[in-house]
Motif scaffolding. Structure first.
Motif, PDB file in Angstrom:
ATOM      1  N   GLN A   1       0.819  -1.205   0.000  1.00  0.00           N
ATOM      2  CA  GLN A   1       0.000   0.000   0.000  1.00  0.00           C
ATOM      3  C   GLN A   1       0.858   1.261   0.000  1.00  0.00           C
ATOM      4  OE1 GLN A   1      -2.818  -1.554   3.389  1.00  0.00           O
ATOM      5  NE2 GLN A   1      -3.760   0.254   2.456  1.00  0.00           N
ATOM      6  N   ASN A   2       0.180   2.362  -0.307  1.00  0.00           N
ATOM      7  CA  ASN A   2       0.751   3.693  -0.177  1.00  0.00           C
ATOM      8  C   ASN A   2      -0.002   4.407   0.926  1.00  0.00           C
ATOM      9  OD1 ASN A   2       1.249   6.617  -0.711  1.00  0.00           O
ATOM     10  ND2 ASN A   2       2.293   5.846  -2.534  1.00  0.00           N
ATOM     11  N   ALA A   3       0.718   5.082   1.831  1.00  0.00           N
ATOM     12  CA  ALA A   3       0.061   5.795   2.925  1.00  0.00           C
ATOM     13  C   ALA A   3      -0.832   6.918   2.428  1.00  0.00           C
ATOM     14  CB  ALA A   3       1.111   6.351   3.886  1.00  0.00           C
ATOM     15  N   LEU A   4      -0.497   7.492   1.296  1.00  0.00           N
ATOM     16  CA  LEU A   4      -1.351   8.415   0.566  1.00  0.00           C
ATOM     17  C   LEU A   4      -1.758   9.664   1.358  1.00  0.00           C
ATOM     18  CD1 LEU A   4      -2.162   7.669  -2.364  1.00  0.00           C
ATOM     19  CD2 LEU A   4      -4.487   7.422  -1.533  1.00  0.00           C
ATOM     20  N   PRO A   5      -0.822  10.370   1.963  1.00  0.00           N
ATOM     21  CA  PRO A   5      -1.205  11.648   2.573  1.00  0.00           C
ATOM     22  C   PRO A   5      -1.732  12.600   1.506  1.00  0.00           C
ATOM     23  CG  PRO A   5       1.188  11.452   2.441  1.00  0.00           C
ATOM     24  CD  PRO A   5       0.628  10.108   2.070  1.00  0.00           C
ATOM     25  N   LEU A   6      -2.671  13.442   1.904  1.00  0.00           N
ATOM     26  CA  LEU A   6      -3.269  14.378   0.955  1.00  0.00           C
ATOM     27  C   LEU A   6      -2.211  15.271   0.325  1.00  0.00           C
ATOM     28  CD1 LEU A   6      -5.925  15.450  -0.230  1.00  0.00           C
ATOM     29  CD2 LEU A   6      -6.037  17.049   1.692  1.00  0.00           C
ATOM     30  N   GLU A   7      -1.256  15.745   1.139  1.00  0.00           N
ATOM     31  CA  GLU A   7      -0.147  16.544   0.635  1.00  0.00           C
ATOM     32  C   GLU A   7       1.021  15.627   0.333  1.00  0.00           C
ATOM     33  OE1 GLU A   7       2.702  20.287   2.077  1.00  0.00           O
ATOM     34  OE2 GLU A   7       1.846  18.891   3.531  1.00  0.00           O
ATOM     35  N   THR A   8       1.477  15.619  -0.896  1.00  0.00           N
ATOM     36  CA  THR A   8       2.651  14.827  -1.238  1.00  0.00           C
ATOM     37  C   THR A   8       3.895  15.443  -0.593  1.00  0.00           C
ATOM     38  OG1 THR A   8       2.982  16.093  -3.267  1.00  0.00           O
ATOM     39  CG2 THR A   8       1.642  14.090  -3.425  1.00  0.00           C
ATOM     40  N   ALA A  45       4.578  10.011  -6.164  1.00  0.00           N
ATOM     41  CA  ALA A  45       4.110   9.670  -4.819  1.00  0.00           C
ATOM     42  C   ALA A  45       3.584   8.239  -4.769  1.00  0.00           C
ATOM     43  CB  ALA A  45       3.024  10.650  -4.375  1.00  0.00           C
ATOM     44  N   LEU A  46       2.936   7.803  -5.842  1.00  0.00           N
ATOM     45  CA  LEU A  46       2.366   6.454  -5.861  1.00  0.00           C
ATOM     46  C   LEU A  46       3.410   5.378  -6.128  1.00  0.00           C
ATOM     47  CD1 LEU A  46      -0.976   7.112  -7.771  1.00  0.00           C
ATOM     48  CD2 LEU A  46      -0.776   6.159  -5.469  1.00  0.00           C
ATOM     49  N   THR A  47       4.425   5.710  -6.907  1.00  0.00           N
ATOM     50  CA  THR A  47       5.346   4.668  -7.368  1.00  0.00           C
ATOM     51  C   THR A  47       6.725   4.715  -6.717  1.00  0.00           C
ATOM     52  OG1 THR A  47       6.053   6.083  -9.212  1.00  0.00           O
ATOM     53  CG2 THR A  47       4.219   4.567  -9.619  1.00  0.00           C
ATOM     54  N   ALA A  48       7.195   5.914  -6.372  1.00  0.00           N
ATOM     55  CA  ALA A  48       8.590   6.049  -5.957  1.00  0.00           C
ATOM     56  C   ALA A  48       8.761   6.522  -4.527  1.00  0.00           C
ATOM     57  CB  ALA A  48       9.312   7.037  -6.893  1.00  0.00           C
ATOM     58  N   SER A  49       7.658   6.828  -3.863  1.00  0.00           N
ATOM     59  CA  SER A  49       7.739   7.226  -2.460  1.00  0.00           C
ATOM     60  C   SER A  49       7.785   5.969  -1.590  1.00  0.00           C
ATOM     61  CB  SER A  49       6.542   8.095  -2.094  1.00  0.00           C
ATOM     62  OG  SER A  49       6.751   8.718  -0.846  1.00  0.00           O
ATOM     63  N   PHE A  50       7.882   6.168  -0.278  1.00  0.00           N
ATOM     64  CA  PHE A  50       7.938   5.024   0.631  1.00  0.00           C
ATOM     65  C   PHE A  50       6.588   4.311   0.666  1.00  0.00           C
ATOM     66  CE2 PHE A  50      11.264   7.864   2.229  1.00  0.00           C
ATOM     67  CZ  PHE A  50      12.329   6.974   2.345  1.00  0.00           C
ATOM     68  N   LEU A  51       6.619   2.991   0.539  1.00  0.00           N
ATOM     69  CA  LEU A  51       5.421   2.167   0.549  1.00  0.00           C
ATOM     70  C   LEU A  51       5.407   1.310   1.813  1.00  0.00           C
ATOM     71  CD1 LEU A  51       5.438   1.119  -3.215  1.00  0.00           C
ATOM     72  CD2 LEU A  51       4.295   3.079  -2.154  1.00  0.00           C
ATOM     73  N   TYR A  94       3.848   2.706   8.193  1.00  0.00           N
ATOM     74  CA  TYR A  94       2.549   3.227   7.788  1.00  0.00           C
ATOM     75  C   TYR A  94       1.580   2.929   8.920  1.00  0.00           C
ATOM     76  CZ  TYR A  94      -1.893   3.530   5.163  1.00  0.00           C
ATOM     77  OH  TYR A  94      -3.168   3.829   4.747  1.00  0.00           O
ATOM     78  N   ARG A  95       0.750   3.850   9.221  1.00  0.00           N
ATOM     79  CA  ARG A  95      -0.189   3.836  10.344  1.00  0.00           C
ATOM     80  C   ARG A  95      -0.542   2.424  10.825  1.00  0.00           C
ATOM     81  NH1 ARG A  95      -5.497   7.763  10.195  1.00  0.00           N
ATOM     82  NH2 ARG A  95      -5.725   8.061  12.435  1.00  0.00           N
ATOM     83  N   GLY A  96       0.003   2.064  11.968  1.00  0.00           N
ATOM     84  CA  GLY A  96      -0.247   0.752  12.559  1.00  0.00           C
ATOM     85  C   GLY A  96       0.955  -0.160  12.555  1.00  0.00           C
ATOM     86  N   VAL A  97       1.802  -0.082  11.544  1.00  0.00           N
ATOM     87  CA  VAL A  97       3.059  -0.832  11.414  1.00  0.00           C
ATOM     88  C   VAL A  97       2.914  -2.292  11.850  1.00  0.00           C
ATOM     89  CG1 VAL A  97       5.508  -0.924  11.919  1.00  0.00           C
ATOM     90  CG2 VAL A  97       4.370   1.281  11.796  1.00  0.00           C
ATOM     91  N   SER A  98       2.519  -3.150  10.971  1.00  0.00           N
ATOM     92  CA  SER A  98       2.428  -4.600  11.156  1.00  0.00           C
ATOM     93  C   SER A  98       1.275  -5.030  12.048  1.00  0.00           C
ATOM     94  CB  SER A  98       3.726  -5.201  11.720  1.00  0.00           C
ATOM     95  OG  SER A  98       4.741  -5.200  10.752  1.00  0.00           O
ATOM     96  N   ARG A  99       0.780  -4.145  12.895  1.00  0.00           N
ATOM     97  CA  ARG A  99      -0.305  -4.556  13.780  1.00  0.00           C
ATOM     98  C   ARG A  99      -1.601  -4.850  13.025  1.00  0.00           C
ATOM     99  NH1 ARG A  99       1.060   0.108  18.077  1.00  0.00           N
ATOM    100  NH2 ARG A  99       1.651   1.053  16.090  1.00  0.00           N
ATOM    101  N   PRO A 100      -1.955  -4.091  11.965  1.00  0.00           N
ATOM    102  CA  PRO A 100      -3.131  -4.526  11.200  1.00  0.00           C
ATOM    103  C   PRO A 100      -2.982  -5.943  10.657  1.00  0.00           C
ATOM    104  CG  PRO A 100      -2.524  -2.287  10.602  1.00  0.00           C
ATOM    105  CD  PRO A 100      -1.411  -2.809  11.462  1.00  0.00           C
ATOM    106  N   GLN A 101      -1.732  -6.302  10.314  1.00  0.00           N
ATOM    107  CA  GLN A 101      -1.495  -7.627   9.741  1.00  0.00           C
ATOM    108  C   GLN A 101      -1.527  -8.728  10.810  1.00  0.00           C
ATOM    109  OE1 GLN A 101       0.392  -4.807   8.759  1.00  0.00           O
ATOM    110  NE2 GLN A 101      -0.976  -4.732   7.026  1.00  0.00           N
TER     111      GLN A 101
END
Length: 785
Positions: free
Chosen positions: A194-201, A286-292, A368-375
């Motif tokens: 996933q991408n964290a996708l903040p509104l502001e790149t 932001a979608l392809t080269a930022s941190f995922l 990304y929000r939660g870091v492994s805990r959602p998984q």
């Protein structure tokens, strides 16, 4: 606490102080900054996933109209970003990240050169003129390929493409426990990238301040002091010579809590050219080269006795971390989190886990929000569901038999859990869904041939990560503490500085509530400053739900120290001893003669303008500095989520009919803010469960380069969320508050997936991977038919 009757601000849903500025267009973000003579930067990026770079020709770029300069790695000669764990090489392999790639590229989108032009359009034209030649190598595009025998190496130093390989908590005799257990269940699951996708790149504006002999870097980061440290190192400057300033910021979600490459390259270009340089990330980059984040694979077994009590968990965790380690957390952030905290809210007597981070030819992973805990919560909750089915137990009842109920509780993972409401939140969530008639609705739907399901997730969120917790991961750079200053001026107004970093969490409101309560001043009298490394002594920023727990406690301590100074000076002005006076809103008064008092303005007048009136030994001025850290296992918020879904035959659409969240974050400083955090987090959790995923083809080309391909849920897909609050105050934070930033995201995927599987239960089909797409659901329904 009832704010209406107590008169206290903490616990009250006061209006967000940020909103008038932001809603009227008066916010100031990085892209709003324009400086005289400013140039614009963009990056030549790799078009292949894995290759040796045989040539970079920028001559044509420099001839493009409007282009001022173009630099590759050799031109700028910058230091690398280096993230480290203090672990032996068989557990951790370091991978330095160059600011600009030199002889090798490791993912599509990796920056190779920076183009600087008079306007953004010329910069984009310049990028198109760059000529890069490659000796293309076979890319590694999945964790299974990375671990396969004979796979190409992403980094020569990383045998088997493994950056982290740690075995933890191997309880003696665990194999015997599984062999003798009446019930053993297994879950194999994979979660999408996933991408964290903040509104502001991401973005940055860099300029040299000749008067201060200092580089000023405006950037949208969650961790300004860490950006300063790395920028100074890479640029070869004294740390004093770098000032990082964060204006308003449109979200981060963890993606901006690590140090990126582009802002440092933009700063280097500004230094080289002697002119301000701005870089704003476009949405494709932001979608392809930022941190995922989030691409993980679990293979987990659990043993249960005949009554449904957990006997043991045995887990293998593999996290695809992309091409490099991020600073400062490294590639260990996800596997170490999952390994350490997987037992979650349950009493697990035996535990064994192996956590691995593999490197692939994909953009690097950041928290990304939660870091492994959602998984791992999703995995453990699937184990509960599967064991309940095998043992003929109700899905809530099996949880009820296993949740921690006596506190403090030290788990098999050697973490001590402070008091929480694990059972109470589970019971309340179930009761709400039953009282609303959803169990009857599910039964009626099944009789009609419709597919209705109810799912739960019960979990905790560790929110008090201090130095001890991060040191346990053997990080070389150890986050934890925060420092705050509270200062009162001659008018009685209060300025607060904090090392946390607001990017949507309402710090201007909540931290002001804490200070206003402690000092007894009006909320309007308190102003917060963050995100300026010259103004804030030091801080670790905002991530891991730490701001209220750590930053809020530091602010409270500083306010209390300032309050003590007000008492000392006020008592002296009243010809009394400190023990003979008391602090009440806006003044200090005698206990035995409350009509005799001095106002804060009177005290400030003496502290600043008539220091000869101060008591002996008292320093002029009214300010106090305090720090706070967590030196044990921290605090845990907890929640239970309950979800009702309907699966639609013919389209495979998953419709969420009802969403219940019962949360306990201790004392809610501002309940409305907490609810906003819950709803936003739940939306992101639903996105991971049902919608968002970046895949790669065999050549390492990412599938999602725009919102046409990356499926982001809208308000239409996100349901109303009913939130119920429980309150178990934290014993060691100054306000009794625990963190609340990540819980929504942590619980949502498990609850949604369990609801989907409950809807599928009559068909005999089970799904374990996310995202659950309409195609997957429709195929399951068709196969069942």
């Amino acid at each position: 606490m009832n704010p209406a009757t107590s008169g206290r601000l903490v616990g009250s849903s006061v209006r967000r102080r940020e909103d008038p500025r932001l809603l009227t267009g008066n916010g100031r973000f990085v892209d709003d900054i324009t400086l005289p003579g400013m140039l614009h930067a963009q990056f030549v990026r790799s078009t292949v996933a894995h290759a040796a770079v045989t040539g970079i020709d920028l001559d044509a770029v420099r001839e493009v109209r409007g282009v001022v300069a173009a630099f590759d790695a050799a031109d700028l000669a910058l230091g690398d970003i280096s993230a480290r764990l203090d672990r032996p090489l068989h557990e951790f392999v370091p991978t330095d990240m160059p600011i600009l790639a030199r002889d090798r590229v490791r993912y599509v989108g990796e920056p190779l050169a920076v183009v600087v032009a008079r306007d953004p359009y010329a910069a984009e034209d310049g990028i198109e003129a760059a000529k890069v030649t490659y000796d293309v190598m076979t890319p590694v595009v999945s964790d299974t390929q990375a671990l396969a025998s004979g796979a190409p190496r992403v980094h020569e130093a990383a045998a088997a493409n493994t950056l982290v390989d740690v075995a933890m908590f191997a309880t003696e005799g665990i194999d015997d426990v599984f062999a003798a257990a009446p019930c053993v269940v297994r879950v194999r699951t994979k979660t999408g990238r996933q991408n964290a996708l903040p509104l502001e790149t991401r973005g940055a504006v860099a300029a040299w301040d000749a008067k201060e002999d200092q580089l000023v870097l405006h950037t949208c980061t969650q961790t300004p002091h860490q950006v300063r440290t790395v920028a100074a190192s890479c640029l070869g400057l004294d740390e004093r010579a770098v000032r990082v300033v964060v204006p308003d910021m449109g979200g981060g979600f963890g993606q901006k809590c690590v140090v990126g490459r582009e802002e440092i390259a933009a700063a280097a270009a500004a230094l080289r050219l002697g002119r301000p340089v701005k870089w704003i990330e476009d949405r494709k980059d932001a979608l392809t080269a930022s941190f995922l984040a989030r691409e993980q694979r679990y293979d987990v077994r659990a043993a249960f006795d005949a009554d449904g009590a957990i006997l043991a968990i045995d887990a293998d965790v593999v996290c695809d971390m992309g091409a490099y380690s991020c600073y400062p957390f490294t590639a260990g952030i996800e596997p170490l989190m999952a390994s350490a905290e997987m037992p979650s809210v349950y009493k697990v007597p035996a535990y064994r886990v192996r956590g691995r981070a593999v490197t692939t030819n994909k953009a690097p992973t950041a928290p990304y929000r939660g870091v492994s805990r959602p998984q791992y919560v999703m995995v453990v909750e699937r184990l509960m569901e599967r064991a309940a089915r095998e043992l003929g137990l109700d899905a809530v009842e099996i949880r009820r038999r296993n949740v921690i109920t006596e506190f403090p509780y030290t788990g098999i993972n050697r973490i001590t859990y402070d008091p929480g409401s694990y059972l109470e939140s589970l019971d309340l969530c179930e009761r709400v869904l039953k009282d609303e008639g959803w169990y009857d609705a599910r039964d009626a739907a099944r009789r009609e041939g419709r597919h209705l399901g109810i799912g739960y997730s019960c979990f905790s969120e560790r929110t008090g990560y201090g130095s001890t917790a991060f040191a346990a991961r053997k990080m070389r750079v150890v986050p934890g503490f925060d420092i705050a200053e509270v200062r009162m001026d001659t008018t009685g107004a209060v300025t607060v500085t904090s090392g946390t970093q607001n990017h949507g969490q309402s710090h201007e409101t909540t931290l002001a509530q804490i200070v206003a309560d402690e000092l007894g001043v009006e909320l309007a009298k308190v102003r917060l400053h963050q995100g300026d490394t010259d103004r804030v002594t030091y801080g670790w920023g905002t991530f891991a739900s730490r701001s209220i727990v750590v930053g809020g406690s530091a602010v409270h301590r500083a306010a209390a120290k300032l309050g003590d100074k007000l008492v000392e000076i006020g008592a002296h002005l009243l010809d009394a001893k400190p023990g003979e006076v008391e602090r009440v809103p806006g003044r200090i008064r005698l206990r035995d003669a409350p009509e005799r008092a001095v106002t804060y303005a009177d005290i400030a007048d003496a502290a600043y303008l008539r220091s000869h009136l101060l008591p002996d030994g008292a320093e002029p001025g009214l300010s106090a500095v305090a720090s706070f850290d967590v030196f044990d296992d921290g605090t845990f918020s907890n929640a239970t989520h309950g979800v009702v879904v309907e699966l639609h035959e013919g389209t495979g659409r998953v419709e969420i009919l009802r969403y219940i969240c019962v949360e306990d974050c201790g004392v809610a400083v501002n309940p409305q803010v907490v609810e906003g955090q819950c709803r936003g987090g739940i939306a992101q959790g639903i996105a991971g469960a049902l919608f968002e995923q970046i895949t790669y083809d065999a050549q390492g080309e990412p599938s999602a380069t725009s919102f046409m391909d990356y499926k982001v849920p809208t308000a239409w897909e996100i349901p109303d969320v009913a939130i119920h609050h429980l309150e178990t105050p934290c014993a060691f934070t100054s306000t009794g508050a625990k963190g609340a930033g990540e819980g929504g995201t942590i619980g949502a995927p498990a609850a949604v997936l369990n609801a989907v599987n409950d809807a599928l239960a009559p068909t005999g089909v089970e799904l374990d991977d996310t995202p659950v797409t309409p195609e997957t659901v429709q195929r399951a329904l068709e196969n069942a038919s």
